[in-house]
Design a protein around this motif. Structure first.
Motif, PDB file in Angstrom:
ATOM      1  N   HIS A   3      68.994 139.178  44.993  1.00  0.00           N
ATOM      2  CA  HIS A   3      67.908 139.038  45.860  1.00  0.00           C
ATOM      3  C   HIS A   3      66.676 139.935  45.533  1.00  0.00           C
ATOM      4  N   ALA A   4      65.637 139.462  45.736  1.00  0.00           N
ATOM      5  CA  ALA A   4      64.147 140.014  45.442  1.00  0.00           C
ATOM      6  C   ALA A   4      63.862 140.736  46.821  1.00  0.00           C
ATOM      7  N   LYS A   5      63.008 141.879  46.666  1.00  0.00           N
ATOM      8  CA  LYS A   5      62.737 142.537  47.739  1.00  0.00           C
ATOM      9  C   LYS A   5      61.668 141.519  48.198  1.00  0.00           C
ATOM     10  N   PHE A  31      65.595 135.109  45.026  1.00  0.00           N
ATOM     11  CA  PHE A  31      65.823 135.441  43.405  1.00  0.00           C
ATOM     12  C   PHE A  31      64.842 136.601  42.928  1.00  0.00           C
ATOM     13  N   THR A  32      65.176 137.010  41.896  1.00  0.00           N
ATOM     14  CA  THR A  32      64.260 138.159  41.227  1.00  0.00           C
ATOM     15  C   THR A  32      63.622 137.434  39.941  1.00  0.00           C
ATOM     16  N   GLU A  33      62.812 138.103  39.449  1.00  0.00           N
ATOM     17  CA  GLU A  33      62.023 137.625  38.220  1.00  0.00           C
ATOM     18  C   GLU A  33      63.121 137.432  37.055  1.00  0.00           C
ATOM     19  N   SER A  34      63.031 136.844  36.033  1.00  0.00           N
ATOM     20  CA  SER A  34      63.615 136.488  34.937  1.00  0.00           C
ATOM     21  C   SER A  34      64.024 137.953  34.068  1.00  0.00           C
ATOM     22  N   PHE A 140      76.450 131.961  33.172  1.00  0.00           N
ATOM     23  CA  PHE A 140      75.628 131.028  33.166  1.00  0.00           C
ATOM     24  C   PHE A 140      74.359 131.461  32.681  1.00  0.00           C
ATOM     25  N   TYR A 141      73.349 130.583  32.040  1.00  0.00           N
ATOM     26  CA  TYR A 141      72.126 131.000  31.589  1.00  0.00           C
ATOM     27  C   TYR A 141      71.348 131.333  32.985  1.00  0.00           C
ATOM     28  N   GLU A 142      70.866 132.333  33.019  1.00  0.00           N
ATOM     29  CA  GLU A 142      70.078 132.824  34.079  1.00  0.00           C
ATOM     30  C   GLU A 142      69.207 131.711  35.028  1.00  0.00           C
ATOM     31  N   ASN A 143      68.473 130.908  34.338  1.00  0.00           N
ATOM     32  CA  ASN A 143      67.743 130.009  34.926  1.00  0.00           C
ATOM     33  C   ASN A 143      68.643 129.287  36.179  1.00  0.00           C
ATOM     34  N   TYR A 144      69.673 128.759  35.924  1.00  0.00           N
ATOM     35  CA  TYR A 144      70.428 127.965  36.885  1.00  0.00           C
ATOM     36  C   TYR A 144      70.341 128.582  38.124  1.00  0.00           C
TER      37      TYR A 144
END
Ligand code: GLN
Length: 405
Positions: A3-5, A31-34, A140-144
């Motif tokens: 989780h993003a701040k 969600f956070t940046e990639s 899994f690939y991060e984007n999913y």
């Protein structure tokens, strides 16, 4: 998912009044940046060799460059048809019929998108109502992860077996009344696993029994080794109407920056994807779509050569990683080696930073491929020139870290 701040408030002055600005919570906070793209930025900052983000540092085929230049010169510079230039959809339908063994109507079943990234996002938005469940095999690939969050889906992460094959019992248990889609990625990023026809048939049966759509990301379909065969789940019995197949020109033709990908599905699903795609991006870059027709005209030898080139690169990086003490296996497909770093006594983030700063080599921390865990892994790409890989291996070997085996 990490989780993003949330946004931090700060005092501002406006129209002579003291007021307080704070960003309201939004779905972007979930969600956070990639991490993959962050590693590229860090790599540039430290002038490291970027074995983090999967893109080639060698040129694309000359036929594509010539076609792209000609396309701009011939004034293919305005919007293409929203769902893709007709020549490109026609050429794709022909190629997909022979290679993927799927019959598609180019007028209704193909949507050309801004890379497979948009294809996946548009597919999720087209299928999902908030609260629907989506099965994501893990790692899994991060984007999913963010794709599920943005579309409002509830992700159900299902661990793959230790050898990264499908764990049938766990997969079966993950399907519920709320499941709308299962995301597949074969050949797989980050594990290199190429799912077999038997594994895909098992998932296909679950999809048919539970009225679920398979969204399958097949961007590495031409990069397979050691006689492994790429199978499109959409070609299996009963899957035609319930599969979205995602592909791209990025990896097959070494043009990741062109942003030309596609989503393939029967008309009922494609018509929804097309609406989402239209309002998201209007269309993929028109001159480059024309150039992609030239890509599809390359001879079969091009694909054999691509796989052979990557096979050699895979072996260079594998030997280098082994020599430097990384535990790893040769991947069956795609262009990543997913290493086990537990013997080094450092977590993935610290290790990735140490590698960039002290060895001048960037990799991706394993935890970015898991909802939880993965701190004992690092992913390296070998989509680079041989000399780039040789130099990276030399640097890794010279790295002095405590716990190095
Ligand atoms: N697929 C590539 C990777 O996993 C990069 C994707 C991207 O950054 N858009 O590294």
């Amino acid at each position: 998912m990490k989780h993003a701040k949330s946004g931090i408030g700060r005092p501002v002055a406006a129209h002579g009044k003291k007021t307080f600005f704070s960003v309201h919570p939004s779905r972007a906070d979930s969600f956070t940046e990639s991490v993959i793209r962050e590693m590229t930025r860090l790599s540039i900052k430290h002038k490291a060799i970027n074995l983090a983000q999967g893109f080639p540092d060698f040129p694309c085929p000359p036929e594509l460059k010539e076609a792209a230049c000609a396309s701009v010169t011939c004034d293919h510079n305005q919007y293409a048809i929203t769902w893709g230039a007709k020549e490109l959809r026609d050429a794709l339908a022909a190629r997909i019929k022979t290679f993927n063994r799927m019959d598609l109507n180019p007028e209704t079943d193909i949507t050309v998108t801004c890379g497979s990234t948009e294809a996946m996002m548009a597919s999720m938005l087209a299928l999902i109502q908030p609260g629907d469940e989506v099965i994501v095999p893990e790692p899994f690939y991060e984007n999913y992860g963010p794709d599920t969050q943005i579309s409002g889906a509830v992700p159900r992460y299902v661990p793959l077996a230790a050898d990264f094959s499908i764990d049938e019992e766990k997969m079966k248990r993950a399907f519920t009344k709320k499941t709308r889609a299962v995301i597949l990625n074969t050949p797989n990023n980050p594990t290199g696993k190429v799912f077999t026809k038997k594994e895909l048939a098992f998932i296909a049966d679950l999809c048919i029994d539970h009225n679920v759509v398979a969204i399958t990301d097949e961007i590495y379909e031409h990069i397979v080794y050691d006689g492994h065969k790429h199978v499109s789940i959409g070609s299996l019995d009963g899957m035609h109407d319930r599969t979205i197949t995602i592909g791209s020109f990025s990896k097959t033709y070494s043009v990741t920056g062109w942003r030309v990908g596609y989503a393939l599905a029967d008309e009922a699903i494609s018509s929804r994807i097309r609406k989402i795609h239209d309002f998201l991006t209007v269309g993929a870059p028109a001159p480059l779509q024309q150039a992609c027709v030239a890509a599809l005209n390359l001879p079969e030898s091009y694909y054999r050569n691509l796989a052979a080139e990557y096979d050699r690169k895979r072996k260079i990086l594998f030997a280098g990683l082994k020599k430097s003490g990384f535990a790893c296996e040769l991947p069956e497909g795609a262009y990543y080696i997913f290493t086990d770093i537990s013997g080094f006594g450092m977590n993935d983030m610290d290790f990735a930073k140490t590698l960039i700063e002290q060895a001048g080599v960037a990799a991706v921390p394993g935890s970015s491929f898991y909802s939880h865990g993965g701190e004992d892994r690092l992913r390296f790409t070998f989509s680079k020139k041989d000399e780039t890989l040789d130099e990276a291996c030399r640097r890794l070997e010279g790295l002095e870290i405590s716990g190095k085996r």
